[in-house]
Design an enzyme around this catalytic site. Structure first.
Site, short mmCIF file in Angstrom:
data_model
loop_
_atom_site.label_atom_id
_atom_site.label_comp_id
_atom_site.label_asym_id
_atom_site.label_seq_id
_atom_site.Cartn_x
_atom_site.Cartn_y
_atom_site.Cartn_z
CB THR A 92 38.83 1.88 24.33
OG1 THR A 92 36.50 1.45 24.12
CG2 THR A 92 39.12 2.29 25.36
CB SER A 125 38.10 -0.21 28.45
OG SER A 125 37.78 -1.04 27.41
CB CYS A 175 28.09 4.65 7.97
SG CYS A 175 27.89 3.27 8.00
CB SER A 231 35.78 1.63 9.91
OG SER A 231 35.53 2.10 8.67
CG HIS A 256 31.25 2.88 3.81
ND1 HIS A 256 31.93 1.76 4.75
CD2 HIS A 256 30.17 3.08 4.96
CE1 HIS A 256 31.68 0.86 5.47
NE2 HIS A 256 30.10 1.74 4.99
#
Length: 363
Positions: free
Chosen positions: A35, A64, A158, A188, A271
């Site tokens: 999710t 969820s 990331c 994000s 980014h």
């Protein structure tokens, strides 16, 4: 020939691309954290790449459980993540947070499952490969379904992935002595709730209303601030130290000097990073551009005449990392200094795509 100080590597590819979709001979796959923002991106990437699977299971918290997820023309009921979720499972894609990974990752691996974990829980753990398929595929030598009985593989941070996709081709060619990165990191990276808060705050500011601050302590819309990761004793935050430690592990090189300044900016999902390098040998900017033009997973936008360089919007929803502003650092002698500006989709190559590429290497 590669310089001796840089460990020789087999030629990098854009990772193994396997196209099959639902296949009775494919692996049994689960997504843990379906999710969340990265969980949803897993679905898109698996679909785009037609990742082969015989069974698919969607897992999330008890809150969820019972919700529905559409994937590959079928509707799946989300199940609660428990210790029995990994019985008879081959590959688990984890993006449910570090505490969940620490609890359930070893359980899944003990049951023979290959865990590809997107959290920071195992990145620096001895014996756990930390992998960017285009950068250090050799870290997964011997890791194959049917040849090894499960284990945990870590997806790097990331910001580390985005930086090293651009810098590693240069490191292989002439060696990097020092790297400094200043990052401009999207919402994000803090998850779906942060993305929603940025959108909500933007509407509130434009309407002249008080801003809602549930995720961050500071107004996010029309603002920027030092990355929200906890600070460490040396004055760097944990996000910055991840880039330092992970780069050294991925390159198998503790001698490279690395520092970073990480900033959260009001951008939705890609980014940007300003990267300054000190090199072991001279490298002309034209030769650097040529190296990067041949690098897998890298695209160049470097048009000085029209002042056109990478932007987060260029990188959003794209597989590749975008590189520009390729120039000699005039503050360093000769041609030992290089400047780059890099943009990459944080949810995609910075998370879900890299994890799925790792899973493809296991097949």
């Amino acid at each position: 020939a590669l310089p001796r100080r840089v460990a020789p590597r087999r030629p990098a590819t854009s990772a193994v691309t396997v196209r099959a979709g639902k296949d009775p001979k494919g692996p049994r796959v689960v997504i843990a954290g379906i999710t969340g923002a990265v969980g949803q991106e897993f679905i898109r990437v698996l679909t785009e790449r037609n990742f082969p699977y015989s069974e698919m299971k969607m897992l999330a918290s008890a809150r969820s459980a019972g919700s529905k997820v559409e994937f590959d023309g079928a509707t799946y009921i989300v199940e609660e993540l428990t210790e029995t979720s990994f019985d008879n499972v081959d590959i688990a894609l984890f993006s449910a947070g570090g505490s969940i990974s620490k609890k359930f990752g070893p359980i899944a691996a003990e049951k023979g499952c290959f865990v590809v974990d997107n959290s920071s829980a195992f990145r620096m753990t001895e014996g756990v490969p930390l992998v960017i398929p285009e950068v250090n595929p050799e870290a997964l030598d011997g890791w194959k379904l049917g040849k090894k009985k499960g284990g945990i593989i870590a997806n790097p941070n990331c910001s580390t992935i985005i930086a090293l996709m651009a810098v590693t081709p240069i490191h292989r060619a002439v060696g990097v002595k020092r790297m400094h990165a200043s990052t401009y990191q999207a919402a994000s990276g803090a998850g779906a709730l942060a993305m929603a808060e940025l959108e909500q705050q933007t509407r509130e500011v434009l309407a002249g209303e008080p801003v809602t601050m549930n995720v961050f302590k500071w107004q996010y819309a029309f603002n920027l601030f030092s990355h929200n990761a906890p600070m460490t004793e040396n004055g760097y935050n944990e996000e910055e130290m991840k880039m330092v430690k992970e780069t050294q592990k991925i390159w198998c090189n503790n001698d490279v000097s690395i520092a970073a300044t990480c900033i959260r900016v009001p951008i939705m999902r890609a980014h940007g990073e300003s990267i300054n390098l000190t090199l072991m040998e001279d490298l002309d900017e034209k030769d650097a551009k040529e190296l990067l033009s041949k690098a897998p997973g890298v695209s160049i936008i470097d048009d000085r005449v029209n002042n056109r360089f990478p932007t987060p919007l260029d990188a959003s929803n794209q597989d590749n990392i975008f590189v520009g502003r390729i120039r000699q650092d005039i503050s360093q002698p000769g041609k030992r200094g290089l400047e780059l500006f890099v943009c990459g989709d944080q949810i995609k190559k910075g998370a879900a795509l890299n994890a799925v590429q790792i899973a493809e290497m296991l097949l």
